[in-house]
Design an enzyme around this catalytic site. Structure first.
Site, PDB file in Angstrom:
ATOM      1  N   ARG A   1       1.740   7.788  51.685  1.00  0.00           N
ATOM      2  CA  ARG A   1       0.357   8.051  52.063  1.00  0.00           C
ATOM      3  C   ARG A   1      -0.213   9.323  51.447  1.00  0.00           C
ATOM      4  O   ARG A   1      -1.326   9.321  50.901  1.00  0.00           O
ATOM      5  CB  ARG A   1       0.218   8.216  53.588  1.00  0.00           C
ATOM      6  CG  ARG A   1      -0.002   6.955  54.344  1.00  0.00           C
ATOM      7  CD  ARG A   1       0.671   7.104  55.678  1.00  0.00           C
ATOM      8  NE  ARG A   1       2.092   7.235  55.434  1.00  0.00           N
ATOM      9  CZ  ARG A   1       2.898   6.192  55.243  1.00  0.00           C
ATOM     10  NH1 ARG A   1       2.441   4.988  55.351  1.00  0.00           N
ATOM     11  NH2 ARG A   1       4.177   6.364  54.952  1.00  0.00           N
TER      12      ARG A   1
ATOM     13  N   LYS B   1      16.617  20.568  35.691  1.00  0.00           N
ATOM     14  CA  LYS B   1      17.405  21.360  34.727  1.00  0.00           C
ATOM     15  C   LYS B   1      17.610  22.775  35.227  1.00  0.00           C
ATOM     16  O   LYS B   1      18.140  23.619  34.519  1.00  0.00           O
ATOM     17  CB  LYS B   1      16.669  21.428  33.381  1.00  0.00           C
ATOM     18  CG  LYS B   1      16.368  20.102  32.740  1.00  0.00           C
ATOM     19  CD  LYS B   1      15.570  20.357  31.452  1.00  0.00           C
ATOM     20  CE  LYS B   1      14.806  19.135  31.017  1.00  0.00           C
ATOM     21  NZ  LYS B   1      13.744  19.463  30.048  1.00  0.00           N
TER      22      LYS B   1
ATOM     23  N   ARG C   1       4.340  18.970  47.683  1.00  0.00           N
ATOM     24  CA  ARG C   1       5.248  18.719  48.814  1.00  0.00           C
ATOM     25  C   ARG C   1       6.635  19.208  48.409  1.00  0.00           C
ATOM     26  O   ARG C   1       7.106  18.874  47.316  1.00  0.00           O
ATOM     27  CB  ARG C   1       5.292  17.232  49.170  1.00  0.00           C
ATOM     28  CG  ARG C   1       6.379  16.899  50.180  1.00  0.00           C
ATOM     29  CD  ARG C   1       6.279  15.488  50.706  1.00  0.00           C
ATOM     30  NE  ARG C   1       5.150  15.361  51.602  1.00  0.00           N
ATOM     31  CZ  ARG C   1       4.898  14.247  52.318  1.00  0.00           C
ATOM     32  NH1 ARG C   1       5.706  13.203  52.222  1.00  0.00           N
ATOM     33  NH2 ARG C   1       3.861  14.192  53.122  1.00  0.00           N
TER      34      ARG C   1
ATOM     35  N   HIS D   1       2.140  20.512  57.850  1.00  0.00           N
ATOM     36  CA  HIS D   1       1.535  19.414  57.071  1.00  0.00           C
ATOM     37  C   HIS D   1       0.030  19.471  57.363  1.00  0.00           C
ATOM     38  O   HIS D   1      -0.534  18.631  58.056  1.00  0.00           O
ATOM     39  CB  HIS D   1       2.147  18.091  57.514  1.00  0.00           C
ATOM     40  CG  HIS D   1       1.897  16.935  56.594  1.00  0.00           C
ATOM     41  ND1 HIS D   1       1.011  16.981  55.539  1.00  0.00           N
ATOM     42  CD2 HIS D   1       2.432  15.679  56.571  1.00  0.00           C
ATOM     43  CE1 HIS D   1       1.013  15.813  54.915  1.00  0.00           C
ATOM     44  NE2 HIS D   1       1.873  15.004  55.524  1.00  0.00           N
TER      45      HIS D   1
END
Ligand code: CP
Length: 307
Positions: free
Chosen positions: A51, A80, A101, A129
């Site tokens: 979402r 890496k 995120r 959030h």
């Protein structure tokens, strides 16, 4: 002063929140505009998402902006060994806005401090959030006609649920009453109870998910047990299906009750609830696109109320 990044919903005042919600309403009426023409937004998703990433990307596409980024950090140079600092500095050279995120709590704050462009926290570990909260507030206002004086029952993983932690802060401007329903292992962390105490926000804690916490609620906010935060999967197995909402549990709930969930759902809402008019979680997720359009334009200083 208006925020320059959205890292923590606690950085947004009541006025900031209402400004975003009003703008989001305009986008809900007309989500297809030319407001981001010539702008590039980067989505850096170090953790999985359906979402949040897709609604951000749709939001930008519908405003004629362009998106770069990755949905799997294994395909980026972080695999890496490149540091988050270097990644942010590089992407900040390319894009006008970064949406990130990351599994580390505090990573979004750190990114915002070193980035030359605004940063939007799309979830940092168990911490916050904030864009989820903004769409939750939009949805609560849409369904209740107000954000004030509501009773919110929050159910499930209150320990690791970042959507829960942000929601408590976001609602704190609006005189809420909270029912916190969680098993002992996943109870609400003390810092959120201390926060409620400091704001004189009443709350009750429950370990049983029963009529006591459902029937006086205006919003029933269900959450998933956050499997990915457990270090011992045996502990997850013990609590994974601790609460399941069934349709008949809503029989004596208030007429105005709406059932919300940040999604994804696992088993905590039985599918027999989906057709109940009180189920509103799919509409809630759709609202994410409009609120994210509003957040992006706000941070870029783009006027949205003209059209
Ligand atoms: N609510 C939410 O954050 O969903 P995703 O993990 O699918 O982005």
């Amino acid at each position: 002063m208006q925020p320059t990044s959205l890292v923590n919903i606690g950085d947004y005042s009541r006025d900031d929140i209402f400004r975003i919600l009003q703008s989001a309403l305009k986008f809900k009426q007309n989500p297809n505009r030319d407001l981001l023409k010539g702008r590039v937004c980067a989505t850096l998703f170090f953790e999985p998402s359906t979402r949040t990433r897709l609604s951000f990307e749709t939001a930008v596409n519908r405003l004629r902006g362009r998106i770069v980024g990755f949905s799997d950090s294994a395909t980026s140079s972080s695999a890496k060994g490149e540091s988050l600092k270097d990644t942010i500095k590089m992407v900040g050279n390319y894009a006008d806005l970064i949406i990130m995120r990351h599994h580390l709590e505090g990573s979004a704050r750190y990114a915002s401090e070193i980035s030359p462009v605004p940063v939007i926290n799309a979830g940092d570990g168990s911490n916050q959030h904030p864009t989820q909260t903004m769409l939750d507030l939009f949805t609560i206002y849409e369904t209740q006609g107000t954000l004030e004086n509501l009773t919110i029952t929050i159910v499930g993983d209150l320990k690791y649920g970042r959507a829960v932690h942000s929601l408590i802060h976001g609602l704190s401007h609006f005189n809420p009453t909270f029912n916190f329903v969680a098993p002992e292992e996943l109870h609400i962390p003390d810092k959120y109870k201390t926060f409620c105490d400091s704001k004189n926000i009443p709350y009750k804690e429950f370990t049983d998910f029963s009529a006591d916490s459902i029937n006086n609620a205006d919003i029933l906010y269900m959450t998933r047990v956050q499997k990915e935060r457990f270090t011992d999967l045996m502990e997850y197995e013990k609590v994974k299906n601790v609460y399941v909402l069934h349709n008949d549990m809503l029989d004596d709930s208030k007429d105005n009750l709406k059932v919300l969930h940040p999604l994804p759902r696992v088993k905590e809402i039985n599918q027999n609830v989906d057709d109940n008019p009180k189920a509103y979680y799919f509409e809630q997720a759709k609202n994410g696109m409009y609120t994210r359009q509003a957040i992006i334009c706000d941070l870029m200083g783009i006027e949205t109320n003209l059209l």
